[in-house]
Scaffold this active site. Structure first.
Site, short mmCIF file in Angstrom:
data_model
loop_
_atom_site.label_atom_id
_atom_site.label_comp_id
_atom_site.label_asym_id
_atom_site.label_seq_id
_atom_site.Cartn_x
_atom_site.Cartn_y
_atom_site.Cartn_z
N GLY A 12 -20.11 2.97 -28.33
CA GLY A 12 -18.97 3.68 -28.89
C GLY A 12 -17.96 4.03 -27.82
N ASP A 13 -16.85 4.65 -28.22
CA ASP A 13 -15.79 5.08 -27.30
C ASP A 13 -15.15 3.91 -26.56
OD1 ASP A 13 -16.54 7.83 -27.85
OD2 ASP A 13 -18.20 7.53 -26.47
N GLY A 15 -12.48 2.24 -27.52
CA GLY A 15 -11.05 2.12 -27.77
C GLY A 15 -10.74 1.47 -29.10
N LYS A 16 -11.64 1.68 -30.08
CA LYS A 16 -11.45 1.04 -31.39
C LYS A 16 -10.20 1.54 -32.10
CE LYS A 16 -15.58 2.17 -32.83
NZ LYS A 16 -16.15 2.60 -31.55
N GLY A 17 -9.87 2.84 -31.90
CA GLY A 17 -8.74 3.40 -32.63
C GLY A 17 -7.45 2.66 -32.37
N GLY A 40 -14.78 9.78 -33.23
CA GLY A 40 -13.40 10.10 -32.90
C GLY A 40 -12.58 8.89 -32.49
N HIS A 41 -11.39 8.76 -33.06
CA HIS A 41 -10.45 7.73 -32.66
C HIS A 41 -9.16 8.40 -32.21
CE1 HIS A 41 -12.36 4.47 -35.49
NE2 HIS A 41 -13.12 4.81 -34.49
N GLN A 224 -18.65 4.42 -34.02
CA GLN A 224 -19.64 4.37 -32.94
C GLN A 224 -19.69 2.95 -32.34
OE1 GLN A 224 -21.23 5.80 -36.06
NE2 GLN A 224 -20.51 7.81 -35.49
N THR A 299 -13.56 12.35 -28.03
CA THR A 299 -12.47 12.78 -28.91
C THR A 299 -12.91 13.93 -29.81
OG1 THR A 299 -11.55 10.55 -28.93
CG2 THR A 299 -10.87 12.01 -30.71
N GLY A 302 -15.32 16.63 -26.93
CA GLY A 302 -14.80 16.97 -25.61
C GLY A 302 -15.83 16.81 -24.50
N LYS A 304 -18.04 15.29 -21.58
CA LYS A 304 -17.83 14.29 -20.54
C LYS A 304 -18.77 13.11 -20.78
CE LYS A 304 -17.84 13.68 -15.52
NZ LYS A 304 -18.10 14.33 -14.21
N SER A 413 -6.53 -5.18 -23.83
CA SER A 413 -5.77 -3.92 -23.85
C SER A 413 -5.62 -3.40 -22.43
CB SER A 413 -6.48 -2.90 -24.73
OG SER A 413 -5.87 -1.64 -24.63
#
Length: 430
Positions: A12-13, A15-17, A40-41, A224, A299, A302, A304, A413
């Site tokens: 996950g995380d 950069g799918k958004g 989160g996105h 995810q 996102t 918060g 780390k 990207s």
């Protein structure tokens, strides 16, 4: 024209958004098919950041239909709050732009509480969840005691369903040494939000079937990453749903033949949030560099993120289990300035070399990465929009990633801005 499934190829995380938003300009319908508001996105459009947790990324684009499929678990209060938050940023979400499957299962306050109890206990149940109640809600769905969105349309039947639900949860809470739940409180919790969410309810499978027959482009958005899949991930440190591409069909109510192209969002290094194995984790200056340059904070929570080198073994495995046709490589610019970069090309387990991540938890904890070291680049890749804008060594890195994972780079990207994207292969072109 093809229909596209977007999934994360790591934890996950990735950069799918941004990528889903970039693709949604070409799509007519954008569908979330699993997960909940733990995913989160962050979208950055014209310098404005939009943080989405539950809503499909397409909601920020006028003229697109956003759909929440039956494979999602929905917190109705979180949904209303997210819609209100977007309204404050000038994005209007209405029943014309958002439809929700009538058979979606709901997340209640008791699910969030149970999640938190487990995560704060010392009974060995901690797996690093977001405490949003996702897992307990999926448990109730599988246990056939969930409250579903359609149940809010007939409040006269709701009390019996709440009693059925609490017949499971109250004994469980007694065992945890916490107070039982009052059925009246749950009824009020649901009744108070019913009128706000029911206008979005619809028969989603029928909408999608109609869209497919009309030749509309459908974008299926996963949450995810594939390594958090309940079956194929680093169990038990996973989410409570299937995150691979096959779930797009089940979680949206379409046949597998509807899915034409699978795009795996892949970060140019590796991160993970929460507990669990992470073979290439760098708990040193390299990890700090990646975390700082990549702004690696969750996102939703918060928290780390843990950071490490790119793991080609894991991504090659998810390319296969996820049916990935091509990848969108993100955050290449975070590697700018490094003198050398390492890529994990294999593992060593108990003295022997292997080319996959074993399924056993103990074995996953023991694997040691085998690295290939490549030369870095001093020039910047940030904001590049063509191959000509990239340093030669950065291109070599991208080509090596393609070779090691067995999948081509379809998009590259180079910053959070949606237009800083190099299109190599359009997933929507069948």
């Amino acid at each position: 024209m093809a229909n596209v499934v977007v999934i994360g190829s790591q934890w996950g995380d990735e950069g799918k958004g941004k990528i889903v938003d970039w693709l949604s300009e070409r799509a007519d319908v954008v569908v979330r098919f699993q997960g909940g508001h733990n995913a989160g996105h962050t979208l950055v459009i014209d310098g404005v950041s939009y943080k989405l947790s539950l809503l499909p990324s397409g909601v920020v684009r006028p003229g697109k239909l956003a759909i929440i499929g039956n494979g999602v678990v929905l917190d109705p209060h979180a949904l209303v709050a997210e819609i209100d938050r977007l309204a404050g940023q000038g994005v209007e979400v209405t029943p014309r732009s958002l439809r929700i499957a009538e058979n979606v299962s709901l997340i209640l306050s008791l699910h969030r509480e149970l999640d938190a109890f487990r995560e704060s206990s010392n009974a060995g149940t901690r797996i690093g969840t977001t405490k949003r109640g996702i897992g307990p809600a999926y448990e109730d769905k599988v246990g056939r005691r969930a409250i579903r969105l359609m149940d809010l349309a007939d409040l006269s039947t709701l009390k019996d369903k709440i009693e059925r639900l609490l017949a499971h949860h109250n004994p469980l809470r007694r065992g945890l040494g916490v107070a039982e739940v009052d059925p009246a409180a749950i009824y009020e919790e649901l009744a108070s939000v019913a009128d706000k969410v029911l206008p979005y309810m619809d028969i989603v499978w029928r909408i999608l079937d109609g869209a497919r027959r009309e030749g509309k482009r459908i974008l299926f958005e996963g949450a995810q990453g594939a390594l958090l899949d309940i079956d194929h991930g680093t169990y038990p440190f996973v989410t409570s749903s299937n995150t691979v591409a096959g779930q797009a069909a089940t979680g949206a109510g379409v046949g597998p033949g509807t899915l034409d192209y699978v795009l795996g969002i892949t970060k140019a290094y590796t991160t993970r949030v929460g507990e669990g194995p992470f073979p290439t984790e760098q708990q040193n200056a390299v990890g700090d560099f990646l975390g700082t340059r990549g702004h690696e904070f969750g996102t939703v929570t918060g928290r780390k993120r843990r950071c490490g080198w790119f793991d080609a073994v894991l991504v090659r495995q998810t390319v296969r289990t996820g049916g990935i046709n091509g990848i969108a490589l993100t955050k290449l610019d975070v590697l700018d300035g490094l003198e050398e970069i390492k890529i994990c090309v294999g593992y060593r387990l108990d003295g022997r070399e292997i080319d996959y991540l074993p399924a056993a938890q103990a074995a996953q904890a023991r694997v040691e990465p085998i690295y290939q070291t490549v030369e870095g680049w001093r020039e910047t890749t940030a904001g590049a929009r063509s191959w000509a804008d990239l340093p030669a060594q950065a291109i070599k890195y991208v080509r090596l990633v393609e070779e090691l994972i067995g999948a081509p780079v379809a998009l590259l990207s180079t910053s959070p801005e949606r237009d800083d994207t190099i299109l190599v292969e359009d997933p929507f072109q069948d």
